[in-house]
Write a protein that holds these residues in place. Sequence first.
Motif, mmCIF file in Angstrom:
data_model
loop_
_atom_site.group_PDB
_atom_site.id
_atom_site.type_symbol
_atom_site.label_atom_id
_atom_site.label_comp_id
_atom_site.label_asym_id
_atom_site.label_seq_id
_atom_site.Cartn_x
_atom_site.Cartn_y
_atom_site.Cartn_z
ATOM 1 N N ASN A 10 6.672 8.234 4.514
ATOM 2 C CA ASN A 10 5.891 8.893 3.471
ATOM 3 C C ASN A 10 4.467 8.338 3.464
ATOM 4 O O ASN A 10 4.196 7.303 2.869
ATOM 5 N N SER A 18 2.027 9.351 1.934
ATOM 6 C CA SER A 18 1.349 9.489 0.637
ATOM 7 C C SER A 18 1.614 8.314 -0.293
ATOM 8 O O SER A 18 1.021 8.236 -1.364
ATOM 9 N N ASP A 19 2.505 7.429 0.107
ATOM 10 C CA ASP A 19 2.896 6.335 -0.783
ATOM 11 C C ASP A 19 2.347 4.997 -0.295
ATOM 12 O O ASP A 19 2.900 4.372 0.613
HETATM 13 C C1 LIG Z 1 5.948 10.271 -1.237
HETATM 14 O O1 LIG Z 1 5.258 9.415 -2.114
HETATM 15 C C2 LIG Z 1 4.575 10.068 -3.169
HETATM 16 C C3 LIG Z 1 3.754 9.034 -3.908
HETATM 17 O O2 LIG Z 1 4.542 7.953 -4.323
HETATM 18 C C4 LIG Z 1 5.595 10.784 -4.046
HETATM 19 O O3 LIG Z 1 4.935 11.464 -5.087
HETATM 20 C C5 LIG Z 1 6.379 11.766 -3.186
HETATM 21 O O4 LIG Z 1 7.403 12.358 -3.958
HETATM 22 C C6 LIG Z 1 6.995 11.080 -1.996
HETATM 23 N N1 LIG Z 1 7.557 12.067 -1.113
HETATM 24 C C7 LIG Z 1 8.789 11.981 -0.639
HETATM 25 C C8 LIG Z 1 9.241 13.081 0.249
HETATM 26 O O5 LIG Z 1 9.537 11.049 -0.918
#
Ligand SMILES: *[C@@H]1O[C@H](CO)[C@@H](O)[C@H](O)[C@H]1NC(C)=O
Length: 378
Positions: free
Chosen positions: A345, A347-348
């Motif tokens: 991920n 985005s995290d």
């Molecule tokens: C990835 O991380 C983001 C930020 O923490 C979160 O909002 C998102 O749901 C995550 N995506 C997955 C597929 O886990």
Amino acid sequence: MAARFALLLLVTVGAALAALPDLGYPGWQCDASLYQKSKKVPTSAHSVRFSDIKVIGALGDSLTAANGAGAPKGDPLAVILQYRGLAFQCGGDSSLDEHVTVANVLKKFSPNLMGYSTGIGSANVWEVSKLNQAVPGAEAVDTITQARALVQIIQSHKEIDYKNDWKLVNIFIGANDMCAYCNDGENGAHSKAQWKQNVITAVQILKDNLPRTIVSMTGMFDMRMLRQIDHDKYFCDGLHTFECPCEKNKAFTNDLVSAACHRYMDAQLEIQNSGIFDTTDDFTFVVQPFFNGITIPPLKPDGEVNLDWFAPDCFHFSKLGHANVAKHLWNNIVQPVGSKNTIVNLSDPTIPLNCPDTKCPFFRTTKNSLDCSKYMTA
Ligand SMILES: *[C@@H]1O[C@H](CO)[C@@H](O)[C@H](O)[C@H]1NC(C)=O
């Protein structure tokens, strides 16, 4: 007129001075045993502790040369600069506390590590580049020339005992092949078969000339992701037409891009699993596949693409992008072959940087992932 000029200057200087976001990992601490070298310098590539690695190098393209990584926001011209010190595989600017790179993580285990890049400059500027031989625009075929250059430098450098020092060579290649793939597909110079052969030829040069070497190849990424970054951003759109012609070819659909990228991923695994680079005990080849399954770019909480992640051309990684990618690459490195993450991920930013496994404290290879006990040393 003069006032307007002064204002413009101020804006420019202001933009240049605003610190770019970055990602460090202050206070990273693993089990004390992991910082100790092997009692005797290992002879097997499957018994190499992270503290045994003395030399780091890299082959690749502009993503490994870190083009644009330190470019101020709104200054796409700075994408021509190679910010090698920030590069995720081989950059050594500052330290892990401020900026994650594989080299900065390794320095924690091996403080005298050499070969990592610092500062800004091209592959032929030794003081900057050291053993990062990546060249912007390179395709897989060009890693053959890069491999020869790397061998020549390592064999001739006084500070390296090339027969005895353990060396880690990181490779990331394929984006530029994919930018030309749409022209001739599986029938041409960028077919899976040809791409695979080019990688094999380059790695074989390393194997023939560099004993005690681990080659860690970053898995190909799915370039479907790119198209979503520049969607609706006219400026980046125009740049990409120039940087990556196939990205703008409408007949090369997202599904075709994805399928072609997956062919390269398959080729990498075939190379690893064939065992052709495991015929001697002091050399091995491992794929780090964390990019494989990612189809969307990193997003902000509001669902928009997080452009902090990218250089001003919306294609190359920014400083933050390099650090984030480096963290996932390192986490892949410490995972056994067969259970490495093939999707992460992006985005995290809170995902932790993992420590090596105390029960198998080695650079994970195909062999020590099957049975580590065979390779245990003091
Ligand atoms: C990835 O991380 C983001 C930020 O923490 C979160 O909002 C998102 O749901 C995550 N995506 C997955 C597929 O886990």
